[in-house]
Design an enzyme around this catalytic site. Structure first.
Site, PDB file in Angstrom:
ATOM      1  N   TRP A   1      -9.127   1.516  -7.827  1.00 55.52           N
ATOM      2  CA  TRP A   1      -8.652   0.197  -7.387  1.00 55.52           C
ATOM      3  C   TRP A   1      -7.502   0.334  -6.401  1.00 55.52           C
ATOM      4  CZ3 TRP A   1      -4.056  -2.488  -7.519  1.00 55.52           C
ATOM      5  CH2 TRP A   1      -4.116  -3.858  -7.268  1.00 55.52           C
ATOM      6  N   HIS A   2      -6.661   1.338  -6.588  1.00 50.37           N
ATOM      7  CA  HIS A   2      -5.495   1.496  -5.723  1.00 50.37           C
ATOM      8  C   HIS A   2      -5.867   1.973  -4.319  1.00 50.37           C
ATOM      9  CE1 HIS A   2      -3.098   1.243  -9.464  1.00 50.37           C
ATOM     10  NE2 HIS A   2      -2.162   0.809  -8.656  1.00 50.37           N
TER      11      HIS A   2
END
Length: 469
Positions: A319-320
């Site tokens: 996600w990052h």
């Protein structure tokens, strides 16, 4: 248009506040929606339209999900579409490049700009649909309110990630939760100013130190320089992200829409699990509620629980960012979380606080090297250089990176990231307290505001020249 930009501080925010508070309550959602659209338009017309269509589609999904006796199929479609949208913009290039390394020319590598806030509002869209399908919240019948929930400019770009159920009541402009009195407005100003100071006075300056180290081949740097640069990055990332979160909380209070806290002094933690309960709190809560629990959470066998945790942290890393280093970042933390679940946490509880805290700092610092390096290969080179305490290339010393002002700022940043607040509970209470500041507190906030504005308007150019020469 970042919160610390000249355009936001001197044009957008004053105009939004004036129009919002001068008009009657019934017009205020329209005002916020219009300014949120303008905020997104600043990042690009196509991406602002994408968010508007996203909100409209999820408004329709919510109404349909609430009518179905068995909404599982439609819910699956909504979640798949959201993840596909996120994957297309954020991960297509990463997956295509890696597939092409195995099968040359298999897929075109599209260089797509990431739409403003996509990582945040896709997660909010998923949570909204899931909560409606579960019957935990009623669907929003007013599309303008749903748009405001997804696109309010205070949180659309950098979070926090909101649940619709926590915002639903305040989306009614006539509700008690929406009232803004002088004390609430003053609290909003205080939180915004503190966040602005974190971002401009600390994070943006430490970025110079990290950038100088990350921009140099790690194999040629002495170990102290590597350690210094990535320690600066850890502190920079905290002040940057928590600063934006503080500004989001402050903006929400000024407009009557409360934002959840996103950081709770994570560097005071004594375990990796505790750290992730204090760092990016709303992201951790989202993964716990919508991924970890559906996988079985901790209600299954210990090996399966560890597998669930590894899946969650791999997803957290991905996600990052779309790169192998972020997957390594997630896997690194997942492994330590599993170790703590397998018994390490009991040992940490018995150890002196200083020892368990040192363990946390060492584990997290390795994680921040993965996160802040230019790539996975450079991260591994940097870690090898630190752990072997390499001397670096001939003639390369720590001196070019040991700027006294930045070192002093780094020390102050570390102290103010939690240790000072732990030793001074009154300061900690004042920073988060809702009581109106006294004369001394108001003077401090005014000085921080002026310093933050001066730094944001001057930019980093002067500081960069000073650091280089």
């Amino acid at each position: 248009m970042g919160f610390s930009s000249v355009q936001f501080l001197f044009v957008f925010l004053p105009l939004a506040l004036a129009v919002y508070h001068l008009l009657p309550a019934r017009a205020r959602n329209g005002v916020l929606a219009a300014f949120s659209l303008l905020f997104c338009l600043w990042a690009g017309v196509r991406y602002a339209l994408l968010l508007a269509v996203f909100a409209l589609v999820h408004w329709a999904f919510g109404l349909a999900l609430a009518r179905l006796a068995r909404p599982r199929g439609l819910l699956a479609l909504a979640v798949v579409l959201d993840l596909a949208l996120l994957a297309f913009f954020k991960y297509e290039g990463f997956f295509a490049a890696n597939l092409n390394a195995l099968l040359p020319g298999a897929l075109p590598v599209l260089e797509l700009a990431l739409p403003l806030g996509l990582s945040f509002y896709t997660f909010q869209g998923i949570s909204y649909c899931v909560d409606v399908a579960r019957g935990e919240v009623a669907p929003e019948r007013n599309p303008l309110r749903l748009y405001l929930y997804l696109a309010f400019f205070a949180h659309v770009s950098s979070g926090p990630i909101l649940r619709y159920g926590d915002q639903a009541a305040a989306l009614d402009p006539a509700s008690a939760q929406r009232r803004v009195d002088a004390d609430r407005f003053a609290y909003g100003i205080k939180r915004f100013v503190l966040g602005l100071a974190k971002k401009t006075l600390i994070a943006d300056q430490l970025a110079l130190l990290h950038g100088a180290v990350a921009g140099t081949d790690a194999a040629g740097l002495p170990a102290p320089a590597l350690l210094l640069g990535y320690a600066a990055y850890a502190v920079q990332l905290y002040y940057d992200f928590s600063g934006y979160s503080d500004m989001a909380v402050g903006l929400g209070e000024m407009f009557g829409l409360a934002m959840p806290e996103n950081f709770d002094y994570p560097f005071l933690s004594r375990s990796v699990g505790e750290f992730w309960r204090r760092w990016h709190i709303t992201l951790g809560a989202w993964f716990r509620r919508y991924l970890y629990f559906p996988l079985g959470g901790s209600r299954c066998s210990l090996p399966r629980t560890c597998l669930n945790l590894l899946v969650v942290f791999l997803a957290t890393g991905l996600w990052h960012g779309a790169a192998w280093q972020y997957l390594a970042f997630g896997l690194w933390h997942g492994v330590w979380i599993c170790a703590e679940r397998l018994g390490l946490s009991k040992l940490l509880d018995r150890l002196p606080r200083a020892v368990s805290h040192l363990y946390l700092v060492l584990v997290m610092q390795v994680g921040f090297v993965f996160f802040g390096a230019p790539g996975l290969a450079q991260a591994l080179v940097a870690l090898r250089g630190i752990f072997t305490w390499q001397a670096g290339a001939p003639g390369m010393t720590l001196a070019p990176f040991a700027d006294p002002k930045l070192l002093l700022l780094l020390a102050a940043g570390i102290a103010l990231s939690g240790p000072v607040q732990a030793l001074a509970p009154k300061l900690r209470g004042w920073l988060r307290g809702r009581a109106a500041p006294g004369a001394a507190g108001a003077a401090v906030l005014l000085l921080l505001l002026l310093a933050g504005i001066m730094r944001s308007t001057a930019g980093n150019y002067t500081a960069f020249i000073y650091f280089q020469f």
